[in-house]
Design a protein around this motif. Structure first.
Motif, PDB file in Angstrom:
ATOM      1  N   SER A 208     -13.770  23.098 -47.844  1.00 53.19           N
ATOM      2  CA  SER A 208     -12.778  24.262 -47.015  1.00 53.19           C
ATOM      3  C   SER A 208     -13.502  24.113 -45.549  1.00 53.19           C
ATOM      4  O   SER A 208     -14.940  23.552 -45.514  1.00 53.19           O
TER       5      SER A 208
ATOM      6  N   TYR B  79       4.533  27.471 -41.443  1.00 53.22           N
ATOM      7  CA  TYR B  79       3.161  26.676 -41.717  1.00 53.22           C
ATOM      8  C   TYR B  79       4.327  25.220 -42.394  1.00 53.22           C
ATOM      9  O   TYR B  79       5.295  25.740 -43.069  1.00 53.22           O
TER      10      TYR B  79
ATOM     11  N   VAL C 236       1.115  22.530 -46.084  1.00 53.41           N
ATOM     12  CA  VAL C 236      -0.408  22.750 -45.993  1.00 53.41           C
ATOM     13  C   VAL C 236      -0.018  25.069 -46.317  1.00 53.41           C
ATOM     14  O   VAL C 236      -1.189  24.872 -46.604  1.00 53.41           O
TER      15      VAL C 236
ATOM     16  N   ARG D 128      -2.825  26.845 -48.318  1.00 54.26           N
ATOM     17  CA  ARG D 128      -3.948  25.765 -48.621  1.00 54.26           C
ATOM     18  C   ARG D 128      -4.146  26.673 -47.272  1.00 54.26           C
ATOM     19  O   ARG D 128      -5.816  27.261 -47.046  1.00 54.26           O
ATOM     20  N   PHE D 129      -3.683  26.832 -45.787  1.00 54.20           N
ATOM     21  CA  PHE D 129      -3.669  26.854 -45.004  1.00 54.20           C
ATOM     22  C   PHE D 129      -4.195  28.043 -44.125  1.00 54.20           C
ATOM     23  O   PHE D 129      -2.347  28.725 -44.646  1.00 54.20           O
TER      24      PHE D 129
ATOM     25  N   MET E 286      -9.033  26.590 -43.303  1.00 57.08           N
ATOM     26  CA  MET E 286      -8.221  25.373 -44.308  1.00 57.08           C
ATOM     27  C   MET E 286      -8.699  25.334 -45.396  1.00 57.08           C
ATOM     28  O   MET E 286     -10.588  25.526 -45.799  1.00 57.08           O
TER      29      MET E 286
ATOM     30  N   LEU F 202      -8.718  21.474 -49.146  1.00 52.88           N
ATOM     31  CA  LEU F 202      -8.735  20.089 -48.735  1.00 52.88           C
ATOM     32  C   LEU F 202      -8.544  18.690 -49.776  1.00 52.88           C
ATOM     33  O   LEU F 202      -8.953  18.773 -50.271  1.00 52.88           O
TER      34      LEU F 202
ATOM     35  N   ASP G 179      -5.495  15.970 -45.586  1.00 51.42           N
ATOM     36  CA  ASP G 179      -5.417  16.497 -43.867  1.00 51.42           C
ATOM     37  C   ASP G 179      -6.497  15.741 -43.661  1.00 51.42           C
ATOM     38  O   ASP G 179      -6.226  16.249 -42.336  1.00 51.42           O
TER      39      ASP G 179
ATOM     40  N   TYR H 265      -6.754  16.857 -35.297  1.00 49.66           N
ATOM     41  CA  TYR H 265      -6.136  18.440 -35.433  1.00 49.66           C
ATOM     42  C   TYR H 265      -6.845  19.144 -34.076  1.00 49.66           C
ATOM     43  O   TYR H 265      -7.695  18.783 -33.322  1.00 49.66           O
TER      44      TYR H 265
END
Length: 117
Positions: free
Chosen positions: A17, A59, A63, A66-67, A82, A85, A89, A93
């Motif tokens: 994460s 989203y 993702v 998960r995010f 996040m 992962l 990914d 960003y």
């Protein structure tokens, strides 16, 4: 002067994460929708997650689950939590601020997230 400054990127093992932060200055947070985008080498920049001034979220399918994107308008901060992962990914960003009524976009400088395969 508008500034968006991302932080929190790094190297993380698959399944791990990370929490990205974006500090915004020079804007009135409630006048902007905020978003996180990413760009992997050789690929186009893509939307990862967006959050409206009222904290409605959206989203990318890749993702979802998960995010999690969140914001604190009192601090002019936006976050991207996040988890789980994956190597796919891996990307730079970017934080984005988009004015609600005018065609105005601001971008941060980006923060690298690397998930080795």
């Amino acid at each position: 002067q508008v500034q968006l400054v991302e932080s929190g990127g790094g190297l993380v093992q698959p399944g791990g994460s990370l929490r990205l932060s974006c500090a915004a200055s020079g804007i009135v947070a409630t006048m902007y929708g905020m978003g996180w985008y990413r760009q992997a080498p050789g690929k186009q920049r893509e939307l990862v997650a967006a959050i409206s001034y009222e904290s409605n979220t959206n989203y990318a399918d890749s993702v979802k689950g998960r995010f999690t994107v969140s914001r604190d308008n009192t601090k002019n901060m936006v976050y991207l939590q996040m988890s789980s992962l994956k190597p796919e990914d891996t990307a730079v960003y970017y934080c984005n601020a988009r004015h609600r009524f005018h065609n105005v976009d601001y971008w941060g400088q980006g923060t690298q997230v690397t998930v080795p395969s």
